[in-house]
Design a protein around this motif. Structure first.
Motif, PDB file in Angstrom:
ATOM      1  N   GLN A  39       0.814  -1.219   0.000  1.00 24.62           N
ATOM      2  CA  GLN A  39       0.000   0.000   0.000  1.00 24.62           C
ATOM      3  C   GLN A  39       0.842   1.262   0.000  1.00 24.62           C
ATOM      4  O   GLN A  39       0.491   2.238  -0.646  1.00 24.62           O
ATOM      5  CB  GLN A  39      -0.889   0.047   1.243  1.00 24.62           C
ATOM      6  CG  GLN A  39      -2.075  -0.862   1.199  1.00 24.62           C
ATOM      7  CD  GLN A  39      -2.918  -0.614   2.433  1.00 24.62           C
ATOM      8  OE1 GLN A  39      -2.512  -0.950   3.535  1.00 24.62           O
ATOM      9  NE2 GLN A  39      -4.078  -0.027   2.238  1.00 24.62           N
ATOM     10  N   VAL A  40       1.925   1.255   0.746  1.00 21.30           N
ATOM     11  CA  VAL A  40       2.675   2.492   0.970  1.00 21.30           C
ATOM     12  C   VAL A  40       4.169   2.176   1.069  1.00 21.30           C
ATOM     13  O   VAL A  40       4.561   1.238   1.758  1.00 21.30           O
ATOM     14  CB  VAL A  40       2.149   3.224   2.233  1.00 21.30           C
ATOM     15  CG1 VAL A  40       2.255   2.387   3.473  1.00 21.30           C
ATOM     16  CG2 VAL A  40       2.800   4.564   2.436  1.00 21.30           C
ATOM     17  N   GLN A  44       7.106   7.099   1.722  1.00 21.68           N
ATOM     18  CA  GLN A  44       5.760   7.641   1.836  1.00 21.68           C
ATOM     19  C   GLN A  44       5.267   7.551   3.277  1.00 21.68           C
ATOM     20  O   GLN A  44       4.669   8.498   3.795  1.00 21.68           O
ATOM     21  CB  GLN A  44       4.795   6.893   0.907  1.00 21.68           C
ATOM     22  CG  GLN A  44       4.989   7.191  -0.554  1.00 21.68           C
ATOM     23  CD  GLN A  44       4.123   6.299  -1.440  1.00 21.68           C
ATOM     24  OE1 GLN A  44       3.805   5.166  -1.096  1.00 21.68           O
ATOM     25  NE2 GLN A  44       3.748   6.825  -2.599  1.00 21.68           N
ATOM     26  N   ARG A  79       2.757  12.273  -5.428  1.00 17.55           N
ATOM     27  CA  ARG A  79       2.278  10.883  -5.338  1.00 17.55           C
ATOM     28  C   ARG A  79       1.326  10.708  -4.158  1.00 17.55           C
ATOM     29  O   ARG A  79       0.299  10.039  -4.273  1.00 17.55           O
ATOM     30  CB  ARG A  79       3.461   9.908  -5.235  1.00 17.55           C
ATOM     31  CG  ARG A  79       4.259   9.799  -6.530  1.00 17.55           C
ATOM     32  CD  ARG A  79       5.284   8.685  -6.495  1.00 17.55           C
ATOM     33  NE  ARG A  79       6.252   8.765  -5.428  1.00 17.55           N
ATOM     34  CZ  ARG A  79       7.398   9.447  -5.475  1.00 17.55           C
ATOM     35  NH1 ARG A  79       7.724  10.123  -6.552  1.00 17.55           N
ATOM     36  NH2 ARG A  79       8.215   9.452  -4.449  1.00 17.55           N
ATOM     37  N   LEU A  80       1.660  11.311  -3.020  1.00 20.00           N
ATOM     38  CA  LEU A  80       0.791  11.196  -1.843  1.00 20.00           C
ATOM     39  C   LEU A  80      -0.558  11.864  -2.091  1.00 20.00           C
ATOM     40  O   LEU A  80      -1.590  11.369  -1.641  1.00 20.00           O
ATOM     41  CB  LEU A  80       1.476  11.803  -0.616  1.00 20.00           C
ATOM     42  CG  LEU A  80       2.680  11.047  -0.080  1.00 20.00           C
ATOM     43  CD1 LEU A  80       3.370  11.849   1.008  1.00 20.00           C
ATOM     44  CD2 LEU A  80       2.287   9.670   0.425  1.00 20.00           C
ATOM     45  N   GLU A  81      -0.533  12.972  -2.805  1.00 22.90           N
ATOM     46  CA  GLU A  81      -1.784  13.655  -3.116  1.00 22.90           C
ATOM     47  C   GLU A  81      -2.601  12.829  -4.120  1.00 22.90           C
ATOM     48  O   GLU A  81      -3.827  12.725  -3.992  1.00 22.90           O
ATOM     49  CB  GLU A  81      -1.492  15.048  -3.670  1.00 22.90           C
ATOM     50  CG  GLU A  81      -2.693  15.940  -3.718  1.00 22.90           C
ATOM     51  CD  GLU A  81      -2.330  17.379  -4.022  1.00 22.90           C
ATOM     52  OE1 GLU A  81      -3.065  18.265  -3.540  1.00 22.90           O
ATOM     53  OE2 GLU A  81      -1.332  17.629  -4.724  1.00 22.90           O
ATOM     54  N   ALA A  82      -1.918  12.190  -5.076  1.00 27.43           N
ATOM     55  CA  ALA A  82      -2.616  11.367  -6.071  1.00 27.43           C
ATOM     56  C   ALA A  82      -3.290  10.148  -5.427  1.00 27.43           C
ATOM     57  O   ALA A  82      -4.335   9.700  -5.891  1.00 27.43           O
ATOM     58  CB  ALA A  82      -1.638  10.920  -7.161  1.00 27.43           C
ATOM     59  N   THR A  83      -2.695   9.630  -4.345  1.00 24.42           N
ATOM     60  CA  THR A  83      -3.302   8.487  -3.645  1.00 24.42           C
ATOM     61  C   THR A  83      -4.480   8.913  -2.783  1.00 24.42           C
ATOM     62  O   THR A  83      -5.246   8.063  -2.322  1.00 24.42           O
ATOM     63  CB  THR A  83      -2.281   7.780  -2.726  1.00 24.42           C
ATOM     64  OG1 THR A  83      -1.862   8.701  -1.725  1.00 24.42           O
ATOM     65  CG2 THR A  83      -1.094   7.230  -3.495  1.00 24.42           C
ATOM     66  N   TRP A  85      -4.033  10.531   0.141  1.00 23.22           N
ATOM     67  CA  TRP A  85      -3.616  10.495   1.548  1.00 23.22           C
ATOM     68  C   TRP A  85      -3.244  11.871   2.098  1.00 23.22           C
ATOM     69  O   TRP A  85      -3.230  12.084   3.306  1.00 23.22           O
ATOM     70  CB  TRP A  85      -2.441   9.545   1.741  1.00 23.22           C
ATOM     71  CG  TRP A  85      -2.771   8.110   1.471  1.00 23.22           C
ATOM     72  CD1 TRP A  85      -3.977   7.489   1.674  1.00 23.22           C
ATOM     73  CD2 TRP A  85      -1.902   7.117   0.957  1.00 23.22           C
ATOM     74  NE1 TRP A  85      -3.897   6.175   1.312  1.00 23.22           N
ATOM     75  CE2 TRP A  85      -2.629   5.906   0.866  1.00 23.22           C
ATOM     76  CE3 TRP A  85      -0.566   7.115   0.565  1.00 23.22           C
ATOM     77  CZ2 TRP A  85      -2.078   4.724   0.406  1.00 23.22           C
ATOM     78  CZ3 TRP A  85      -0.012   5.939   0.100  1.00 23.22           C
ATOM     79  CH2 TRP A  85      -0.771   4.757   0.028  1.00 23.22           C
ATOM     80  N   SER A 105      -8.468   9.712   4.539  1.00 22.29           N
ATOM     81  CA  SER A 105      -7.961   8.406   4.102  1.00 22.29           C
ATOM     82  C   SER A 105      -6.502   8.210   4.518  1.00 22.29           C
ATOM     83  O   SER A 105      -6.087   7.092   4.815  1.00 22.29           O
ATOM     84  CB  SER A 105      -8.196   8.224   2.602  1.00 22.29           C
ATOM     85  OG  SER A 105      -7.074   8.304   1.846  1.00 22.29           O
ATOM     86  N   GLY A 106      -5.713   9.283   4.574  1.00 21.35           N
ATOM     87  CA  GLY A 106      -4.337   9.175   5.080  1.00 21.35           C
ATOM     88  C   GLY A 106      -4.318   8.839   6.560  1.00 21.35           C
ATOM     89  O   GLY A 106      -3.520   8.005   7.012  1.00 21.35           O
TER      90      GLY A 106
END
Length: 171
Positions: A39-40, A44, A79-83, A85, A105-106
C-alpha cells in the motif's frame, strides 16, 4: 551504575542477549509494517508520519525532516496527493505558502497500520504467562526511562516520542 559495578559497560554476553531480545521486539513490530508494504512505500510512510506529527507542514520543512531534496519532496507529495492520503492547501499564515495535511484516508491508513501493529504485539504478549507480562512491562518502563535520560543527554529534549522515532526507522 550497572549490576557489574561499572559505569556504562555490560559484559558481551549480556549485550548480545539484550540485542537478541530487542531484535525480537523490533521484528514483531516490523511484521505489521510489511503487511502494508504493497500500500505504501517506506518514504511515503515516513512522510505521512511526519505530516501527522506536525498536523500541517510546508514542503521545505517536510523535506528537511526527511533529509530529501526539494524536488524529490515535491514529487513525493505529488504521489501522496494522487493516492488521496495528503491534501495541499494555502497556508493561513502566508498565502504564498502551501501546506500539507493528512486527508481522512491518510489518517485511516496510519490508524490501520497501528491497529495491525497492536494486534501483532498482542498476539505475542498473549502467549506469555501473566507474571512474565508484568515483568516485561516493568522492564520496558525502566528501559524507556533510561533511554529518555540518554536521549536528553545526547541531544537535549526532543519533541518526538519513541513511537514516532521507531515508526520512522521501521517505515
Amino acid at each position: 551504575m550497572n549490576d557489574h559495578g561499572e559505569l556504562g559497560h555490560i559484559d558481551p554476553a549480556t549485550g548480545a542477549a539484550v540485542e537478541g531480545m530487542a531484535a525480537a521486539l523490533v521484528a514483531v513490530w516490523a511484521y505489521s509494517r510489511h503487511s502494508a508494504a504493497t500500500q505504501v512505500s517506506s518514504i511515503q510512510l515516513q512522510a505521512l508520519l511526519t505530516i501527522e506529527r506536525h498536523q500541517r507542514i510546508n514542503l521545505a520543512r517536510l523535506g528537511e525532516a526527511l533529509g530529501a531534496l526539494p524536488s524529490s519532496t515535491s514529487r513525493l507529495c505529488d504521489r501522496l496527493e494522487a493516492t488521496g492520503w495528503v491534501r495541499r492547501s494555502v497556508s493561513p499564515d502566508d498565502r504564498r505558502e502551501l501546506t500539507l495535511g493528512l486527508t481522512p484516508s491518510g489518517t485511516a491508513l496510519l490508524d490501520q497500520l497501528r491497529d495491525e501493529r497492536h494486534a501483532d504485539l498482542a498476539q505475542v504478549i498473549d502467549e506469555m504467562p501473566p507474571e512474565a507480562r508484568k515483568a516485561l512491562m516493568r522492564g520496558l518502563r525502566a528501559f524507556t526511562a533510561a533511554a529518555d535520560r540518554v536521549s536528553d543527554q545526547r541531544m537535549g529534549h526532543a519533541d518526538d516520542t519513541w513511537t514516532t522515532i521507531a515508526g520512522r526507522y521501521l517505515a
